[in-house]
Design an enzyme around this catalytic site. Structure first.
Site, mmCIF file in Angstrom:
data_model
loop_
_atom_site.group_PDB
_atom_site.id
_atom_site.type_symbol
_atom_site.label_atom_id
_atom_site.label_comp_id
_atom_site.label_asym_id
_atom_site.label_seq_id
_atom_site.Cartn_x
_atom_site.Cartn_y
_atom_site.Cartn_z
ATOM 1 N N CYS A 166 0.843 -1.190 0.000
ATOM 2 C CA CYS A 166 0.000 0.000 0.000
ATOM 3 C C CYS A 166 0.883 1.246 0.000
ATOM 4 O O CYS A 166 1.850 1.275 0.754
ATOM 5 C CB CYS A 166 -0.884 -0.024 1.250
ATOM 6 S SG CYS A 166 -1.835 1.448 1.537
ATOM 7 N N PRO A 167 0.670 2.273 -0.768
ATOM 8 C CA PRO A 167 -0.493 2.516 -1.634
ATOM 9 C C PRO A 167 -0.244 2.167 -3.103
ATOM 10 O O PRO A 167 -1.001 2.602 -3.949
ATOM 11 C CB PRO A 167 -0.649 4.034 -1.499
ATOM 12 C CG PRO A 167 0.764 4.525 -1.461
ATOM 13 C CD PRO A 167 1.563 3.464 -0.773
#
Lengths: 75, 159
Positions: free
Chosen positions: A14-15
């Protein structure tokens, strides 16, 4: 299903899966389908929410050998 | 599509982990097609510092501040378990293992995604930081410019 583009986000945290998906989606026309591979367990909720917010349609998703696959149709 | 939504983040903290959280949210918001602004103030300005020494004219206090503050995002400490610099080494190791992006990479990604990076000029003066010492292609502004973005914002965070 006619897949226009594939995003391989396996191993990315993430991200990045969402950032890569968004970048690839920009290059598609409305109605075209994007296929996404990821190993991030948050991706299920992330991509579902993202697709909804952007007006795209999550056609299908599946999990095989710890790899999550998604097919999103551009809205 | 309707008008673009806006995310505004105030980055006050100069901690590596908190700045990471701010930049992850910012990059995520940009992927959500938001217009994103990160307003850097006080210790958060250090995330925008260049890592080399830039010769600029400074007074004694400003020089001291410059020496004591981390020079750039990669040199920032952790908010918890810093252990005199050993903590950041450990977390960077773990991050590599999990393929997480480092703070400098997240900042680069933010610039690629056209996230507006703003440096607060008032606190720059307080800490003795000059424009030459901060990275390129950022904006300089004060509270009014921040509020102009934030009042139309959908997401607004203070980190």
């Amino acid at each position: 299903m006619n897949i226009t583009k594939v995003v391989d986000a396996k191993g990315l945290a993430c991200p990045m899966p969402i950032v890569k998906t968004k970048k690839a989606m920009n290059e598609l026309e409305s109605g075209q389908v994007l296929e996404i591979y990821t190993t991030d367990n948050g991706a299920m909720n992330d991509l579902t929410a993202w697709a909804k917010s952007g007006g795209h349609e999550l056609l299908k998703h599946e999990k095989a050998n710890d790899i999550l696959k998604f097919w999103i149709k551009k809205g | 599509m309707t008008e673009k939504k806006k995310t505004t983040i105030v980055l006050f903290s100069g901690d590596y982990d908190k700045a990471m959280a701010a930049y992850i949210i910012a990059n995520g918001a940009a992927a959500y097609d938001h217009e994103v602004t990160i307003f850097h103030t006080f210790w958060g300005l250090n995330a925008l510092r260049k890592d080399e020494n830039i010769p600029v004219k400074k007074g004694f206090m400003e020089k001291m501040f410059g020496k004591m503050m981390p020079r750039g995002a990669d040199k920032m400490g952790l908010s918890k378990m810093n252990f005199a610099g050993f903590g950041p080494k450990m977390i960077k190791d773990v991050m590599k293992k999990h393929n997480a992006m480092t703070l400098p990479q997240l900042i680069e990604m933010a610039q690629e995604q056209d996230i507006k990076l703003v440096a607060c000029t008032m606190t720059m003066d307080l800490l003795g930081l000059q424009q030459e010492e901060l990275v390129e292609s950022i904006e300089y502004a004060g509270v009014a410019a921040y509020l102009a973005d934030a009042e139309e914002g959908n997401v607004n965070l203070f980190i």
